[in-house]
Scaffold this motif. Structure first.
Motif, PDB file in Angstrom:
ATOM      1  N   PHE A   1      -2.892  -1.425  12.723  1.00  0.00           N
ATOM      2  CA  PHE A   1      -2.444  -1.749  11.373  1.00  0.00           C
ATOM      3  C   PHE A   1      -1.212  -2.633  11.468  1.00  0.00           C
ATOM      4  O   PHE A   1      -0.193  -2.248  12.056  1.00  0.00           O
ATOM      5  CB  PHE A   1      -2.119  -0.478  10.586  1.00  0.00           C
ATOM      6  CG  PHE A   1      -1.594  -0.752   9.205  1.00  0.00           C
ATOM      7  CD1 PHE A   1      -2.433  -1.205   8.202  1.00  0.00           C
ATOM      8  CD2 PHE A   1      -0.246  -0.580   8.907  1.00  0.00           C
ATOM      9  CE1 PHE A   1      -1.949  -1.474   6.926  1.00  0.00           C
ATOM     10  CE2 PHE A   1       0.245  -0.842   7.642  1.00  0.00           C
ATOM     11  CZ  PHE A   1      -0.608  -1.290   6.650  1.00  0.00           C
ATOM     12  N   ASP A   2      -1.304  -3.844  10.887  1.00  0.00           N
ATOM     13  CA  ASP A   2      -0.205  -4.804  10.916  1.00  0.00           C
ATOM     14  C   ASP A   2       0.303  -5.009   9.492  1.00  0.00           C
ATOM     15  O   ASP A   2      -0.331  -5.706   8.693  1.00  0.00           O
ATOM     16  CB  ASP A   2      -0.670  -6.133  11.494  1.00  0.00           C
ATOM     17  CG  ASP A   2       0.470  -7.139  11.631  1.00  0.00           C
ATOM     18  OD1 ASP A   2       1.596  -6.822  11.190  1.00  0.00           O
ATOM     19  OD2 ASP A   2       0.235  -8.236  12.151  1.00  0.00           O
ATOM     20  N   PRO A   3       1.426  -4.393   9.126  1.00  0.00           N
ATOM     21  CA  PRO A   3       1.925  -4.513   7.747  1.00  0.00           C
ATOM     22  C   PRO A   3       2.356  -5.920   7.374  1.00  0.00           C
ATOM     23  O   PRO A   3       2.490  -6.232   6.186  1.00  0.00           O
ATOM     24  CB  PRO A   3       3.108  -3.549   7.716  1.00  0.00           C
ATOM     25  CG  PRO A   3       3.534  -3.393   9.132  1.00  0.00           C
ATOM     26  CD  PRO A   3       2.290  -3.538   9.953  1.00  0.00           C
ATOM     27  N   THR A   4       2.559  -6.807   8.365  1.00  0.00           N
ATOM     28  CA  THR A   4       2.933  -8.182   8.039  1.00  0.00           C
ATOM     29  C   THR A   4       1.737  -8.987   7.563  1.00  0.00           C
ATOM     30  O   THR A   4       1.888 -10.017   6.899  1.00  0.00           O
ATOM     31  CB  THR A   4       3.556  -8.889   9.257  1.00  0.00           C
ATOM     32  OG1 THR A   4       2.550  -9.104  10.255  1.00  0.00           O
ATOM     33  CG2 THR A   4       4.688  -8.063   9.835  1.00  0.00           C
ATOM     34  N   GLY A   5       0.545  -8.523   7.926  1.00  0.00           N
ATOM     35  CA  GLY A   5      -0.655  -9.233   7.518  1.00  0.00           C
ATOM     36  C   GLY A   5      -0.814 -10.572   8.170  1.00  0.00           C
ATOM     37  O   GLY A   5      -1.534 -11.448   7.670  1.00  0.00           O
ATOM     38  N   GLU A   6      -0.163 -10.780   9.323  1.00  0.00           N
ATOM     39  CA  GLU A   6      -0.247 -12.058  10.013  1.00  0.00           C
ATOM     40  C   GLU A   6      -1.482 -12.107  10.892  1.00  0.00           C
ATOM     41  O   GLU A   6      -1.724 -11.180  11.697  1.00  0.00           O
ATOM     42  CB  GLU A   6       1.011 -12.283  10.871  1.00  0.00           C
ATOM     43  CG  GLU A   6       2.279 -12.456  10.066  1.00  0.00           C
ATOM     44  CD  GLU A   6       2.282 -13.741   9.253  1.00  0.00           C
ATOM     45  OE1 GLU A   6       1.564 -14.686   9.651  1.00  0.00           O
ATOM     46  OE2 GLU A   6       2.973 -13.775   8.225  1.00  0.00           O
ATOM     47  N   PRO A   7      -2.295 -13.144  10.778  1.00  0.00           N
ATOM     48  CA  PRO A   7      -3.463 -13.252  11.654  1.00  0.00           C
ATOM     49  C   PRO A   7      -3.049 -13.455  13.087  1.00  0.00           C
ATOM     50  O   PRO A   7      -2.026 -14.072  13.383  1.00  0.00           O
ATOM     51  CB  PRO A   7      -4.188 -14.489  11.107  1.00  0.00           C
ATOM     52  CG  PRO A   7      -3.122 -15.297  10.470  1.00  0.00           C
ATOM     53  CD  PRO A   7      -2.135 -14.309   9.904  1.00  0.00           C
TER      54      PRO A   7
ATOM     55  N   LEU B   1      -0.589   3.811   8.046  1.00  0.00           N
ATOM     56  CA  LEU B   1       0.724   3.566   7.452  1.00  0.00           C
ATOM     57  C   LEU B   1       1.832   4.263   8.235  1.00  0.00           C
ATOM     58  O   LEU B   1       2.967   3.771   8.297  1.00  0.00           O
ATOM     59  CB  LEU B   1       0.738   4.027   6.001  1.00  0.00           C
ATOM     60  CG  LEU B   1      -0.060   3.185   5.002  1.00  0.00           C
ATOM     61  CD1 LEU B   1      -0.080   3.862   3.634  1.00  0.00           C
ATOM     62  CD2 LEU B   1       0.520   1.777   4.890  1.00  0.00           C
ATOM     63  N   ALA B   2       1.521   5.406   8.822  1.00  0.00           N
ATOM     64  CA  ALA B   2       2.521   6.159   9.585  1.00  0.00           C
ATOM     65  C   ALA B   2       2.727   5.593  10.982  1.00  0.00           C
ATOM     66  O   ALA B   2       3.712   5.937  11.649  1.00  0.00           O
ATOM     67  CB  ALA B   2       2.110   7.625   9.675  1.00  0.00           C
TER      68      ALA B   2
ATOM     69  N   LEU C   1       0.840  -1.198   0.000  1.00  0.00           N
ATOM     70  CA  LEU C   1       0.000   0.000   0.000  1.00  0.00           C
ATOM     71  C   LEU C   1       0.872   1.244   0.000  1.00  0.00           C
ATOM     72  O   LEU C   1       1.933   1.258   0.628  1.00  0.00           O
ATOM     73  CB  LEU C   1      -0.905   0.028   1.229  1.00  0.00           C
ATOM     74  CG  LEU C   1      -1.895  -1.125   1.380  1.00  0.00           C
ATOM     75  CD1 LEU C   1      -2.466  -1.145   2.791  1.00  0.00           C
ATOM     76  CD2 LEU C   1      -3.020  -1.008   0.354  1.00  0.00           C
ATOM     77  N   THR C   2       0.436   2.289  -0.686  1.00  0.00           N
ATOM     78  CA  THR C   2       1.113   3.577  -0.636  1.00  0.00           C
ATOM     79  C   THR C   2       0.085   4.675  -0.424  1.00  0.00           C
ATOM     80  O   THR C   2      -1.070   4.556  -0.847  1.00  0.00           O
ATOM     81  CB  THR C   2       1.895   3.880  -1.927  1.00  0.00           C
ATOM     82  OG1 THR C   2       0.970   4.112  -2.997  1.00  0.00           O
ATOM     83  CG2 THR C   2       2.838   2.740  -2.288  1.00  0.00           C
ATOM     84  N   ALA C   3       0.505   5.735   0.229  1.00  0.00           N
ATOM     85  CA  ALA C   3      -0.323   6.928   0.399  1.00  0.00           C
ATOM     86  C   ALA C   3       0.581   8.139   0.209  1.00  0.00           C
ATOM     87  O   ALA C   3       1.576   8.283   0.923  1.00  0.00           O
ATOM     88  CB  ALA C   3      -0.982   6.955   1.770  1.00  0.00           C
TER      89      ALA C   3
ATOM     90  N   ASP D   1      -7.258   9.714   4.788  1.00  0.00           N
ATOM     91  CA  ASP D   1      -6.635  10.164   6.030  1.00  0.00           C
ATOM     92  C   ASP D   1      -6.392   8.993   6.975  1.00  0.00           C
ATOM     93  O   ASP D   1      -5.341   8.904   7.638  1.00  0.00           O
ATOM     94  CB  ASP D   1      -7.524  11.203   6.729  1.00  0.00           C
ATOM     95  CG  ASP D   1      -7.530  12.546   6.015  1.00  0.00           C
ATOM     96  OD1 ASP D   1      -6.618  12.795   5.214  1.00  0.00           O
ATOM     97  OD2 ASP D   1      -8.452  13.340   6.269  1.00  0.00           O
ATOM     98  N   LEU D   2      -7.352   8.084   7.049  1.00  0.00           N
ATOM     99  CA  LEU D   2      -7.226   6.938   7.929  1.00  0.00           C
ATOM    100  C   LEU D   2      -6.110   6.007   7.464  1.00  0.00           C
ATOM    101  O   LEU D   2      -5.294   5.544   8.269  1.00  0.00           O
ATOM    102  CB  LEU D   2      -8.554   6.188   8.003  1.00  0.00           C
ATOM    103  CG  LEU D   2      -8.643   5.017   8.977  1.00  0.00           C
ATOM    104  CD1 LEU D   2      -8.358   5.469  10.407  1.00  0.00           C
ATOM    105  CD2 LEU D   2     -10.029   4.372   8.891  1.00  0.00           C
ATOM    106  N   LEU D   3      -6.055   5.741   6.161  1.00  0.00           N
ATOM    107  CA  LEU D   3      -4.993   4.883   5.631  1.00  0.00           C
ATOM    108  C   LEU D   3      -3.619   5.501   5.883  1.00  0.00           C
ATOM    109  O   LEU D   3      -2.686   4.807   6.328  1.00  0.00           O
ATOM    110  CB  LEU D   3      -5.198   4.654   4.137  1.00  0.00           C
ATOM    111  CG  LEU D   3      -4.075   3.873   3.434  1.00  0.00           C
ATOM    112  CD1 LEU D   3      -3.912   2.482   4.035  1.00  0.00           C
ATOM    113  CD2 LEU D   3      -4.325   3.798   1.933  1.00  0.00           C
ATOM    114  N   ALA D   4      -3.468   6.782   5.607  1.00  0.00           N
ATOM    115  CA  ALA D   4      -2.181   7.447   5.816  1.00  0.00           C
ATOM    116  C   ALA D   4      -1.767   7.383   7.289  1.00  0.00           C
ATOM    117  O   ALA D   4      -0.590   7.172   7.609  1.00  0.00           O
ATOM    118  CB  ALA D   4      -2.255   8.896   5.339  1.00  0.00           C
TER     119      ALA D   4
END
Length: 257
Positions: free
Chosen positions: A241-247, A183-184, A153-155, A177-180
């Motif tokens: 927000f977990d960038p690894t996407g691990e459950p 991500l931050a 994902l990019t913002a 705004d929520l995604l950014a």
């Protein structure tokens, strides 16, 4: 609805409006409400168009693309929800929904179809102008702000553009705004009150609006929104927000909220 070049509320201040002023489309079938709102927005320096029903609003938006739409929920024939959905299908124009009822279901429905904010009637026209200014301030480009990226994902806050695996995402102002923000701040859990304050600058309000925006954002960035791995629900806290996407095993994560 009559054409508005002869509207007395538009006389005078329009002559002093700065070149390139932002255009606001006011959609309301009540001529008194539309005239008062238009007058306040005009005096605030905006170019104002008016429409009294859904088809007229869509035609005016197609002819002169607005920078923001103030949209009444209760319109004859084609209601505000349908108008909002069609507008959002054409462009990411911000929408502030007006509702005559305090029913939470109305507000949630407006947010579900892509409205960026809502104001409940009766309201102060000055408050509405402040809401308009706040929304437009957020949507304006912000040069010098760094691009954010994680998990495909990019913002880009400067361009107000977001992508997933290189494909552009159609996000509303609030969703971007929520995604950014997520991500931050990877890996950190935030309560709904925290998100309202930190993301949108609201010190009070209906917490269900956060739930709606999270659900809508999940629908656009998760591979399986019913089993979210990126935006996880943290039991008793809020969202992370977990960038690894691990459950995460156990009751700490739920996809339904």
């Amino acid at each position: 609805m009559e054409q508005q070049p002869h509207d007395p509320t538009a006389a005078g201040p329009a002559r002093h409006r700065a070149a390139g002023a932002e255009r606001i489309l006011v959609v309301d079938d009540d001529p008194t409400v539309a005239e008062v709102v238009s007058g306040y927005l005009d005096r605030a320096g905006y170019v104002v168009d008016r429409a009294g029903d859904g088809p007229d609003a869509l035609a005016r938006a197609a002819a002169h693309r607005p920078d923001l739409v103030v949209l009444d929920l209760m319109l004859p024939g084609m209601d505000g929800l349908e108008v909002c959905g069609r507008l959002r299908g054409q462009s990411p124009v911000p929408v502030i929904m007006l509702t005559a009822r305090g029913d939470e279901d109305d507000r949630i429905l407006g947010l579900e179809v892509g409205a960026d904010d809502y104001v409940t009637k009766p309201f102060s026209p000055r408050e509405l102008v402040l809401r308009v200014e706040s929304v437009l301030r957020r949507v304006r480009p912000r040069p010098g702000v760094r691009r954010l990226a994680a998990a495909g994902l990019t913002a880009d806050p400067a361009a107000r553009r977001a992508t997933k695996n290189g494909t552009e995402l159609a996000l509303t102002l609030r969703e971007f705004d929520l995604l950014a923000f997520f991500l931050a701040h990877p890996g950190r859990a935030f309560g709904r009150e925290d998100l309202m304050r930190e993301v949108w600058g609201w010190d009070f309000g209906d917490l269900s609006t956060v739930t709606v925006h999270v659900r809508r954002l999940r629908g656009k960035i998760e591979d399986d929104p019913a089993r979210p791995r990126l935006i996880q629900t943290v039991w008793g806290v809020g969202y992370r927000f977990d960038p690894t996407g691990e459950p995460v095993a156990g009751p700490s994560v739920s996809g339904g909220n």
